[in-house]
Design an enzyme around this catalytic site. Structure first.
Site, PDB file in Angstrom:
ATOM      1  N   GLU A   9      33.238   5.278  50.739  1.00  0.00           N
ATOM      2  CA  GLU A   9      33.322   3.811  50.653  1.00  0.00           C
ATOM      3  C   GLU A   9      32.201   3.305  49.753  1.00  0.00           C
ATOM      4  O   GLU A   9      31.271   4.051  49.446  1.00  0.00           O
ATOM      5  CB  GLU A   9      33.184   3.208  52.060  1.00  0.00           C
ATOM      6  CG  GLU A   9      34.313   3.628  52.988  1.00  0.00           C
ATOM      7  CD  GLU A   9      34.253   2.942  54.349  1.00  0.00           C
ATOM      8  OE1 GLU A   9      33.431   2.008  54.530  1.00  0.00           O
ATOM      9  OE2 GLU A   9      35.031   3.343  55.215  1.00  0.00           O
TER      10      GLU A   9
ATOM     11  N   GLU B 178      32.764  16.240  47.417  1.00  0.00           N
ATOM     12  CA  GLU B 178      32.734  17.037  48.669  1.00  0.00           C
ATOM     13  C   GLU B 178      31.306  17.433  49.029  1.00  0.00           C
ATOM     14  O   GLU B 178      31.058  18.519  49.541  1.00  0.00           O
ATOM     15  CB  GLU B 178      33.711  18.213  48.580  1.00  0.00           C
ATOM     16  CG  GLU B 178      35.138  17.708  48.339  1.00  0.00           C
ATOM     17  CD  GLU B 178      36.236  18.606  48.835  1.00  0.00           C
ATOM     18  OE1 GLU B 178      35.969  19.562  49.569  1.00  0.00           O
ATOM     19  OE2 GLU B 178      37.404  18.305  48.484  1.00  0.00           O
TER      20      GLU B 178
ATOM     21  N   GLU C  96      22.473  18.302  46.552  1.00  0.00           N
ATOM     22  CA  GLU C  96      21.390  18.021  47.509  1.00  0.00           C
ATOM     23  C   GLU C  96      21.932  18.096  48.944  1.00  0.00           C
ATOM     24  O   GLU C  96      21.267  18.628  49.843  1.00  0.00           O
ATOM     25  CB  GLU C  96      20.778  16.630  47.260  1.00  0.00           C
ATOM     26  CG  GLU C  96      19.881  16.541  46.038  1.00  0.00           C
ATOM     27  CD  GLU C  96      20.661  16.606  44.726  1.00  0.00           C
ATOM     28  OE1 GLU C  96      21.848  16.227  44.699  1.00  0.00           O
ATOM     29  OE2 GLU C  96      20.073  17.046  43.721  1.00  0.00           O
TER      30      GLU C  96
END
Ligand SMILES: Cc1cc2nc3c(=O)[nH]c(=O)nc-3n(C[C@H](O)[C@H](O)[C@H](O)COP(=O)(O)OP(=O)(O)OC[C@H]3O[C@@H](n4cnc5c(N)ncnc54)[C@H](O)[C@@H]3O)c2cc1C
Length: 370
Positions: free
Chosen positions: A126, A355, A359
């Site tokens: 989002e 996905e 990091e």
């Protein structure tokens, strides 16, 4: 690598490679021009490519997880666009519906997805929730026999082209934990609309869009798993998803490496340049071992969170490094579209982002270690 595969898997690899050369490669240019590969996906569905690890009882190929990963790897050598569409559809839409769905959901949706009659999209990100997926705001409010969804998802692969959307939403905003649930949303549900189509540096044939949910009424039977189980569904699906993206990275890295070798065979270069192939080959082989190790863990139902993240972290870095090096070694020719290496370079970068960024993979690995 040859020794890691069974005879059947080796034959399958050859079969997929042939399909990729003969059926996928001719579509690459159209995909580069932004065309979504609808007809190709329909053909792939008929051939079983959209349900490889799904049992035959649900119209899948009934193959093991490694066989599926071989396909993503081989398809991505020719088209990373096809690699990601197949990976998202299978790993993070069809597999979670199979794993967490009711009998009704499984029989209604899995055969259609596995046979390619319907295409799936995974909707987590989002505007305010990327890496920190737990901070999503899209709301699902219970109203009698329905949930009503309001909010926005962004950067959704296959959005606008997909038929089924696995949507993660907040069902209990008062709770800090277990407040996210997963819903299966059909594309023609009133109030569900497609927004911005992102213009990207690579993966031109795949769609990446915004989705708007404006009072979208979903029958309560479309809840996947239990209320509050959504975050667990998302994270466990991403284990398989990350191995898929790692295999996509591997395909891009291998294609860039192969093209460099071919170029050097035709255009012999100085030793200084040629020995750099040694580093490229070594990295690519190491990535391959991590990817196929993760696939074998998943196949054996062993815990795979750490291995999936390691495979994605290393294989995506390898794809970026090898495709960058390929352009450099080909010099000015590498910077043009006379060779595929510039496409591989543009397609590789996203593997370090979606996905879970690199990091985030490091954080996941650390959490598993400590
Ligand atoms: C082509 C494309 C396709 C996509 N497809 C989908 C899809 O199908 N479905 C879906 O739900 N999403 C999809 N995404 C979204 C993708 O998963 C997110 O972009 C990704 O999770 C990163 O989120 P972000 O872009 O908001 O980056 P941010 O979270 O804002 O991160 C920005 C930078 O900060 C770093 N960072 C963030 N948090 C930390 C931390 N805790 N520690 C250290 N560093 C940190 C990141 O590594 C990154 O370098 C897609 C994105 C793209 C570009």
């Amino acid at each position: 690598m040859e020794g890691l595969l069974t005879e059947k898997q080796r034959l399958w690899r050859e079969q997929v490679a042939k399909f990729a050369q003969h059926q996928v490669f001719p579509e690459v240019e159209a995909m580069e021009q932004g065309q979504f590969p609808r007809a190709l996906l329909a053909e792939m569905g008929r051939k079983g490519f959209l349900g490889i690890p799904i049992p035959a009882t649900y119209q899948g190929l009934g193959a093991d997880f490694t066989t599926y990963i071989i396909a993503i790897h081989e398809l991505s050598k020719v088209s990373a666009t096809i690699g990601v569409i197949v990976s998202v559809h299978t790993s993070v839409v069809t597999m979670p519906i199979l794993a967490f769905g009711t009998n009704q959901q499984k029989t209604s949706y899995v055969p259609l997805l596995a046979s390619g009659q319907k295409l799936g999209a995974f909707c987590l990100t989002e505007p305010t929730a990327g890496s920190d997926a737990s901070s999503i705001l899209l709301r699902a409010e219970r109203a009698d026999e329905y949930y009503v969804l309001n909010g926005t998802k962004i950067f959704i692969t296959s959005g606008g082209e997909a038929d089924l959307y696995l949507v993660f939403a907040v069902t209990d905003p008062a709770s800090t934990k277990k407040n996210i649930s997963a819903f299966i949303v059909e594309e023609d549900t009133p109030g569900f609309t497609i927004g911005k189509d992102e213009k990207k540096m690579g993966l031109h044939g795949s769609k990446t869009v915004t989705l708007h949910f404006d009072g979208v009424r979903i029958p309560k039977e479309q809840l996947l798993g239990e209320e509050g189980e959504g975050f667990h569904i998302a994270m466990s699906s991403l284990n398989a998803g990350r191995i898929g993206i790692a295999a996509q990275s591997l395909g891009i890295a291998e294609a860039a490496f192969n093209e460099t070798v071919t170029y050097f065979k035709r255009n012999p270069a100085g030793l200084e340049s040629t020995i750099r192939l040694g580093d490229m080959a070594t990295k690519w082989e190491a990535a391959k071992l991590l990817v196929y190790q993760a696939a074998s863990y998943k196949q054996a139902n062993r815990p795979v969170t750490k291995e999936a993240s390691m495979a994605k972290l290393f294989a995506s870095k390898t794809a970026v490094e090898i495709s960058t090096e390929a352009i450099h070694l080909l010099g000015m020719a590498g910077y043009t579209n006379r060779y595929n290496v510039e496409r591989y370079f543009r397609d590789a970068k996203i593997c370090e982002i979606y996905e879970g960024t690199s990091e985030i993979q490091r954080l996941v690995i650390c959490k598993q270690l400590i």
